[in-house]
Design a protein around this motif. Sequence first.
Motif, PDB file in Angstrom:
ATOM      1  N   CYS A 178       0.676  -1.259  -0.060  1.00  0.00           N
ATOM      2  CA  CYS A 178      -0.058   0.086   0.197  1.00  0.00           C
ATOM      3  C   CYS A 178       0.879   1.288   0.073  1.00  0.00           C
ATOM      4  N   LEU A 179       1.834   1.510   0.745  1.00  0.00           N
ATOM      5  CA  LEU A 179       2.888   2.411   0.757  1.00  0.00           C
ATOM      6  C   LEU A 179       3.504   2.555  -0.643  1.00  0.00           C
ATOM      7  N   ALA A 180       3.979   1.520  -1.154  1.00  0.00           N
ATOM      8  CA  ALA A 180       4.557   1.651  -2.512  1.00  0.00           C
ATOM      9  C   ALA A 180       3.598   2.145  -3.494  1.00  0.00           C
ATOM     10  N   THR A 181       2.646   1.583  -3.663  1.00  0.00           N
ATOM     11  CA  THR A 181       1.538   1.889  -4.636  1.00  0.00           C
ATOM     12  C   THR A 181       1.140   3.098  -4.522  1.00  0.00           C
ATOM     13  N   THR A 182       0.767   3.853  -3.289  1.00  0.00           N
ATOM     14  CA  THR A 182       0.493   5.215  -3.022  1.00  0.00           C
ATOM     15  C   THR A 182       1.535   6.196  -3.513  1.00  0.00           C
ATOM     16  N   LEU A 183       2.960   5.698  -3.394  1.00  0.00           N
ATOM     17  CA  LEU A 183       3.965   6.651  -3.682  1.00  0.00           C
ATOM     18  C   LEU A 183       3.943   6.707  -5.300  1.00  0.00           C
ATOM     19  N   VAL A 184       3.651   5.284  -5.949  1.00  0.00           N
ATOM     20  CA  VAL A 184       3.812   5.569  -7.362  1.00  0.00           C
ATOM     21  C   VAL A 184       2.421   6.122  -7.899  1.00  0.00           C
ATOM     22  N   LEU A 185       1.513   6.126  -7.514  1.00  0.00           N
ATOM     23  CA  LEU A 185       0.094   6.801  -8.037  1.00  0.00           C
ATOM     24  C   LEU A 185       0.203   8.100  -7.967  1.00  0.00           C
ATOM     25  N   ASN A 186       0.865   8.738  -6.603  1.00  0.00           N
ATOM     26  CA  ASN A 186       1.029  10.440  -6.611  1.00  0.00           C
ATOM     27  C   ASN A 186       1.936  10.966  -7.612  1.00  0.00           C
ATOM     28  N   LEU A 187       2.926  10.009  -7.766  1.00  0.00           N
ATOM     29  CA  LEU A 187       3.993  10.333  -8.821  1.00  0.00           C
ATOM     30  C   LEU A 187       3.324  10.429 -10.174  1.00  0.00           C
ATOM     31  N   MET A 188       2.401   9.522 -10.658  1.00  0.00           N
ATOM     32  CA  MET A 188       1.793   9.616 -12.105  1.00  0.00           C
ATOM     33  C   MET A 188       0.593  10.361 -12.078  1.00  0.00           C
ATOM     34  N   SER A 189      -0.202  10.822 -10.948  1.00  0.00           N
ATOM     35  CA  SER A 189      -1.293  11.394 -10.874  1.00  0.00           C
ATOM     36  C   SER A 189      -1.314  12.829 -11.534  1.00  0.00           C
ATOM     37  N   PRO A 190      -2.069  13.047 -12.461  1.00  0.00           N
ATOM     38  CA  PRO A 190      -2.150  14.343 -13.298  1.00  0.00           C
ATOM     39  C   PRO A 190      -2.727  15.653 -12.457  1.00  0.00           C
ATOM     40  N   SER A 191      -3.471  15.346 -11.608  1.00  0.00           N
ATOM     41  CA  SER A 191      -4.114  16.306 -10.765  1.00  0.00           C
ATOM     42  C   SER A 191      -4.041  16.430  -9.158  1.00  0.00           C
ATOM     43  N   ILE A 248      -8.609   1.851  -9.581  1.00  0.00           N
ATOM     44  CA  ILE A 248      -7.953   2.772  -9.529  1.00  0.00           C
ATOM     45  C   ILE A 248      -8.129   3.745 -10.739  1.00  0.00           C
ATOM     46  N   GLU A 249      -8.337   3.094 -11.892  1.00  0.00           N
ATOM     47  CA  GLU A 249      -8.625   3.975 -13.091  1.00  0.00           C
ATOM     48  C   GLU A 249      -9.855   4.602 -13.286  1.00  0.00           C
ATOM     49  N   ARG A 250     -10.930   3.992 -12.530  1.00  0.00           N
ATOM     50  CA  ARG A 250     -12.296   4.840 -12.613  1.00  0.00           C
ATOM     51  C   ARG A 250     -12.184   5.729 -11.299  1.00  0.00           C
ATOM     52  N   GLY A 251     -12.049   5.267 -10.234  1.00  0.00           N
ATOM     53  CA  GLY A 251     -11.972   6.187  -9.074  1.00  0.00           C
ATOM     54  C   GLY A 251     -11.147   7.398  -8.966  1.00  0.00           C
ATOM     55  N   CYS A 252      -9.952   7.281  -9.596  1.00  0.00           N
ATOM     56  CA  CYS A 252      -8.805   8.377  -9.489  1.00  0.00           C
ATOM     57  C   CYS A 252      -8.719   8.951 -10.949  1.00  0.00           C
ATOM     58  N   GLY A 253      -9.333   8.394 -11.666  1.00  0.00           N
ATOM     59  CA  GLY A 253      -9.261   9.211 -13.033  1.00  0.00           C
ATOM     60  C   GLY A 253      -7.874   9.158 -13.842  1.00  0.00           C
ATOM     61  N   MET A 254      -7.524   7.783 -13.758  1.00  0.00           N
ATOM     62  CA  MET A 254      -6.161   7.642 -14.364  1.00  0.00           C
ATOM     63  C   MET A 254      -6.216   6.680 -15.581  1.00  0.00           C
ATOM     64  N   ARG A 255      -6.994   7.088 -16.468  1.00  0.00           N
ATOM     65  CA  ARG A 255      -7.075   6.047 -17.502  1.00  0.00           C
ATOM     66  C   ARG A 255      -5.933   5.931 -18.382  1.00  0.00           C
ATOM     67  N   ASP A 256      -5.267   7.029 -18.680  1.00  0.00           N
ATOM     68  CA  ASP A 256      -3.946   6.739 -19.544  1.00  0.00           C
ATOM     69  C   ASP A 256      -2.820   6.066 -18.802  1.00  0.00           C
ATOM     70  N   GLN A 257      -2.630   5.862 -17.630  1.00  0.00           N
ATOM     71  CA  GLN A 257      -1.829   5.362 -16.793  1.00  0.00           C
ATOM     72  C   GLN A 257      -1.983   4.023 -16.219  1.00  0.00           C
ATOM     73  N   ARG A 258      -3.149   3.212 -16.977  1.00  0.00           N
ATOM     74  CA  ARG A 258      -3.470   1.957 -16.372  1.00  0.00           C
ATOM     75  C   ARG A 258      -2.403   0.921 -16.384  1.00  0.00           C
ATOM     76  N   TYR A 259      -1.758   0.966 -17.509  1.00  0.00           N
ATOM     77  CA  TYR A 259      -0.715  -0.073 -17.806  1.00  0.00           C
ATOM     78  C   TYR A 259       0.170  -0.016 -16.577  1.00  0.00           C
ATOM     79  N   LEU A 260       0.856   1.371 -16.411  1.00  0.00           N
ATOM     80  CA  LEU A 260       1.752   1.531 -15.402  1.00  0.00           C
ATOM     81  C   LEU A 260       1.460   1.244 -14.130  1.00  0.00           C
ATOM     82  N   ILE A 261       0.217   1.334 -13.883  1.00  0.00           N
ATOM     83  CA  ILE A 261      -0.619   1.057 -12.653  1.00  0.00           C
ATOM     84  C   ILE A 261      -0.578  -0.624 -12.442  1.00  0.00           C
ATOM     85  N   GLY A 262      -0.794  -1.272 -13.277  1.00  0.00           N
ATOM     86  CA  GLY A 262      -1.122  -2.696 -13.300  1.00  0.00           C
ATOM     87  C   GLY A 262       0.291  -3.509 -13.011  1.00  0.00           C
TER      88      GLY A 262
END
Length: 278
Positions: A178-191, A248-262
């Motif tokens: 959870c900590l590592a995923t939160t760090l990665v998502l915040n680095l890739m989050s557009p807004s 994550i894609e639907r809840g956080c609005g990160m459609r373009d980053q879905r493969y990097l999230i997966g």
Amino acid sequence: NTTTDQDDWFDQAQNADDSNMGMNANAANAGMSTTSAAGHASANMPNVMNPYDYANTNTNVLRSESMEMPSSSGNLNLSGTMKQTETPSSRTFASYDDEFVDEPPLLEELGINIDHIKTKSLAVILPVKYAKTVIDTSIMEDNDLAGPIAFGLLLGTELLLAVEVRFGAIYGFGLFGCLATTLVLNLMSPSDSISIWTVVSILGYSLLPVNMLAFINIFYRIKKMGRLGFVLAAVTIAWCTVSSTRLIERGCGMRDQRYLIGYPNALLYSAFVIMTIF
């Protein structure tokens, strides 16, 4: 001379007794006359009703003009002074009733939304069809931890039934993931920034396929199934990865980053599946 003095003394005492008896008789006669006079006076007095004599009291008592019957509003006026008033205890009970009426349900106070738990669980089970149409930002903003905690404890219990004590490993992998995923998502989050509780909620709900695999492992060991066991493990990893990525894609609005999230999600759930099988 002595005899003469004694006779005189007896005569004086007898005279004194006679005088006292006369005075008592006069007093008795005076009392009798007073009693008779009082009897005549009471006989001449008018007849007064005794309020304590219920036998002689007339039942048709006229109502006093100063007494009023209770009005429709519930107030009782006796001589214009007595009124029905509201006591402090009745006001207190009324305020308590109002507070209980306005009080939210217990599950809502604890932050447990049963409808959202069902919706997220169905989105994990059917990630392609259900999550695409139902899950939105408003549901994912509800960072409930009831589902993740329940699924984590259920996984530990299932492994315990399979004679494997892995509660510490589940907690360690879950916390680090959870900590590592939160760090990665915040680095890739557009807004906006993404809360760690949102990540914990999504990754915890996506453990549901691993729970199914652990349930099968209770009755028949996955590692003894050969190729079928590896196929079940691969399907479980892919299922968890797609479900978490779609949420994550639907809840956080990160459609373009879905493969990097997966990709990091697949690594995390691979660790849980390996822990379940071996």
